[in-house]
Design a protein around this motif. Structure first.
Motif, short mmCIF file in Angstrom:
data_model
loop_
_atom_site.label_atom_id
_atom_site.label_comp_id
_atom_site.label_asym_id
_atom_site.label_seq_id
_atom_site.Cartn_x
_atom_site.Cartn_y
_atom_site.Cartn_z
N VAL A 87 0.87 -1.19 0.00
CA VAL A 87 0.00 0.00 0.00
C VAL A 87 0.90 1.23 0.00
CG1 VAL A 87 -1.64 1.31 1.45
CG2 VAL A 87 -1.91 -1.14 1.21
N ASN A 88 0.42 2.28 -0.62
CA ASN A 88 1.04 3.61 -0.52
C ASN A 88 0.02 4.56 0.07
OD1 ASN A 88 3.55 3.01 -1.71
ND2 ASN A 88 2.70 3.25 -3.75
N ARG A 89 0.52 5.64 0.62
CA ARG A 89 -0.36 6.72 1.07
C ARG A 89 -0.15 7.91 0.15
NH1 ARG A 89 -0.02 6.28 7.63
NH2 ARG A 89 1.76 4.93 7.30
N ARG A 90 -1.22 8.65 -0.06
CA ARG A 90 -1.09 9.89 -0.82
C ARG A 90 -1.99 10.94 -0.19
NH1 ARG A 90 -5.03 11.88 -3.86
NH2 ARG A 90 -6.70 10.50 -4.57
N SER A 91 -1.54 12.18 -0.25
CA SER A 91 -2.37 13.27 0.25
C SER A 91 -3.22 13.81 -0.90
CB SER A 91 -1.50 14.37 0.84
OG SER A 91 -0.59 14.83 -0.11
N CYS A 92 -4.23 14.54 -0.55
CA CYS A 92 -5.15 15.10 -1.54
C CYS A 92 -4.86 16.59 -1.68
CB CYS A 92 -6.59 14.87 -1.10
SG CYS A 92 -7.82 15.55 -2.22
N PRO A 93 -4.48 17.06 -2.87
CA PRO A 93 -4.15 18.48 -3.05
C PRO A 93 -5.32 19.42 -2.70
CG PRO A 93 -3.59 17.21 -5.01
CD PRO A 93 -4.32 16.29 -4.09
N SER A 94 -6.54 18.99 -2.96
CA SER A 94 -7.69 19.86 -2.69
C SER A 94 -8.15 19.81 -1.23
CB SER A 94 -8.86 19.52 -3.61
OG SER A 94 -9.27 18.18 -3.38
N GLU A 95 -7.76 18.77 -0.50
CA GLU A 95 -8.10 18.63 0.92
C GLU A 95 -6.83 18.25 1.68
OE1 GLU A 95 -11.80 16.46 1.98
OE2 GLU A 95 -11.83 16.02 -0.18
N PRO A 96 -6.10 19.23 2.19
CA PRO A 96 -4.79 18.94 2.80
C PRO A 96 -4.84 17.93 3.95
CG PRO A 96 -5.12 21.30 2.53
CD PRO A 96 -6.41 20.64 2.16
N ARG A 97 -5.97 17.83 4.65
CA ARG A 97 -6.04 16.89 5.77
C ARG A 97 -6.41 15.47 5.34
NH1 ARG A 97 -8.84 19.11 11.01
NH2 ARG A 97 -8.28 16.99 11.45
N ALA A 98 -6.86 15.33 4.10
CA ALA A 98 -7.29 14.01 3.62
C ALA A 98 -6.08 13.19 3.17
CB ALA A 98 -8.27 14.17 2.46
N VAL A 99 -6.02 11.97 3.66
CA VAL A 99 -4.97 11.04 3.27
C VAL A 99 -5.65 9.80 2.69
CG1 VAL A 99 -3.04 9.61 4.06
CG2 VAL A 99 -3.42 11.87 5.06
#
Length: 152
Positions: A87-99
């Motif tokens: 698995v990888n994690r990625r952040s969401c550019p439009s929602e900084p708190r969303a992973v």
């Protein structure tokens, strides 16, 4: 204060059977997955949910909710799966708190290796033990329990 409505003998029998069967099945599935492919039952379920999700990714909070697991506990499990390259994690550019947790190609290969043994054991421990009528009753009854608890 009203007196508690205690379980009668048949209700108690059903409750004890449910608790024991759930614990025993989970323990056996966990051991089988650890022996066969080196992951836990929870980690397998995480991979399954990600495989089924659009784009093979889910927001961590939604994944925790889907698995009825705490966010902190899920974060730990995702960390273990990430170390294993599944698995990888990625952040969401439009929602900084969303992973988001994202299934990798190695994670898909792990599922391909793990699924046959897992499904065979699910069949052995539960599906093939019950009649079609019992399976329908089990699915209907536990489905209703799930619906009511999710509505709370």
């Amino acid at each position: 204060m009203t007196a508690p409505r205690w379980l009668d003998e048949e209700e108690r029998r059903a409750w004890y059977a449910f608790v024991a069967a759930g614990a025993l099945i989970d323990r056996r599935l966990d051991q089988q997955l650890k022996d066969d492919v080196g992951i836990t039952h929870l980690q397998y379920e995480i991979l399954v949910r990600l495989e089924a999700a659009p784009g093979r990714e889910m927001r961590m909070s939604a994944l925790a909710d889907a698995l009825f697991h705490t966010k902190s506990g899920l974060t730990y499990q995702i960390g273990q799966l990430e170390k294993a390259g599944l698995v990888n994690r990625r952040s969401c550019p439009s929602e900084p708190r969303a992973v988001y947790a994202v299934l990798t190609a190695a994670g898909r290969r792990m599922l391909e290796r793990a699924a046959p043994g897992h499904v065979a054991l699910v069949r052995e421990l539960l599906i093939d033990v019950l009649t079609p009528e019992q399976l329908t009753s089990l699915a209907d009854g536990l489905g209703e329990v799930n619906r009511r608890m999710r509505a709370d």
